[in-house]
Design an enzyme around this catalytic site. Sequence first.
Site, PDB file in Angstrom:
ATOM      1  N   LYS A 227       0.811  -1.210   0.000  1.00  0.00           N
ATOM      2  CA  LYS A 227       0.000   0.000   0.000  1.00  0.00           C
ATOM      3  C   LYS A 227       0.850   1.268   0.000  1.00  0.00           C
ATOM      4  O   LYS A 227       2.064   1.247   0.243  1.00  0.00           O
ATOM      5  CB  LYS A 227      -0.973  -0.022   1.187  1.00  0.00           C
ATOM      6  CG  LYS A 227      -2.121  -0.997   0.972  1.00  0.00           C
ATOM      7  CD  LYS A 227      -3.165  -0.916   2.060  1.00  0.00           C
ATOM      8  CE  LYS A 227      -4.349  -1.840   1.717  1.00  0.00           C
ATOM      9  NZ  LYS A 227      -5.370  -1.852   2.781  1.00  0.00           N
ATOM     10  N   ARG A 261      -3.449 -10.273   5.051  1.00  0.00           N
ATOM     11  CA  ARG A 261      -4.021 -10.257   3.689  1.00  0.00           C
ATOM     12  C   ARG A 261      -2.961  -9.681   2.767  1.00  0.00           C
ATOM     13  O   ARG A 261      -2.559  -8.528   2.904  1.00  0.00           O
ATOM     14  CB  ARG A 261      -5.298  -9.414   3.657  1.00  0.00           C
ATOM     15  CG  ARG A 261      -5.969  -9.361   2.283  1.00  0.00           C
ATOM     16  CD  ARG A 261      -7.229  -8.512   2.328  1.00  0.00           C
ATOM     17  NE  ARG A 261      -7.883  -8.463   1.032  1.00  0.00           N
ATOM     18  CZ  ARG A 261      -7.628  -7.584   0.076  1.00  0.00           C
ATOM     19  NH1 ARG A 261      -6.699  -6.651   0.268  1.00  0.00           N
ATOM     20  NH2 ARG A 261      -8.286  -7.613  -1.074  1.00  0.00           N
TER      21      ARG A 261
END
Length: 281
Positions: A227, A261
Amino acid sequence: MSKVTKKTLNCRGKLVDLTIPAVMGILNITPDSFFSGSRIATAQAVETARKMLADGATFLDIGGYSTRPGAAEVSAGEESDRVVPVIDAILKTFPDALISVDTFRASVARQAIDAGACLINDVSGGTLDPAMFETVASLLNVPYVLMHMRGTPQTMQSLATYDHIVTEVIDELASQLAALRTSGVHDVIIDPGFGFAKTPAQNFHLLNKLDAFDFFEEPVLVGISRKTTIWKTLGITANEALNGTTVLNTVALLKGASILRVHDVREAVEAVKLTQHVTFF
């Protein structure tokens, strides 16, 4: 006395033990995921699933709606048309695979569960579809990932204003969790929502205080893979952010995460295995 976090999930009759943290592999069936390496066409999905399962993934998370900041809107029909055939194809090859559907829409969630998925991963925490909690409650033994987000994928980054972010995120999740409990949902996974209505600095603060989410006594999922917080901090790109992802996944594990995740399963599984040998007194 510290709170005791729940360590098992009932996924449609399959008991999943989270005593050792699990890894959830990401399969984005979208053309505009923020990480180009995760944009998987339907024809590639089975082979990607094969590799992720071989690398040690416990769950496969399949999504047909990009939730990157500013992502384009996708209709419920198009979203289900993307994910349902992939779920069906993977389960024909790997009938024991535990598939999560990444959606905030109750109708898509139900279709995915009918196709064989066993877990719902809702980035909105029930805030974008008033039918979601009732739908989850009606599905037998389907765990639900309750994630924190404000607004929509199109507006969330304009809503990253907090006085005390950890307290506010916990309070907002607690309100939704109470509604879930009232609906009769029992297996819930808490996700602080890294990158959703949060700046990089706020994401680091949440990660530093991840053990505060022990308050819920539920498994905590961390989804920080590749991210912006990683690649902007390092001055690189999402394609170059694997090492940074592993570093922050390791921090998350040491602070109590039960599920990671990730886009890169093997590296996350290695982080899990190594952190099992680290003890803090």
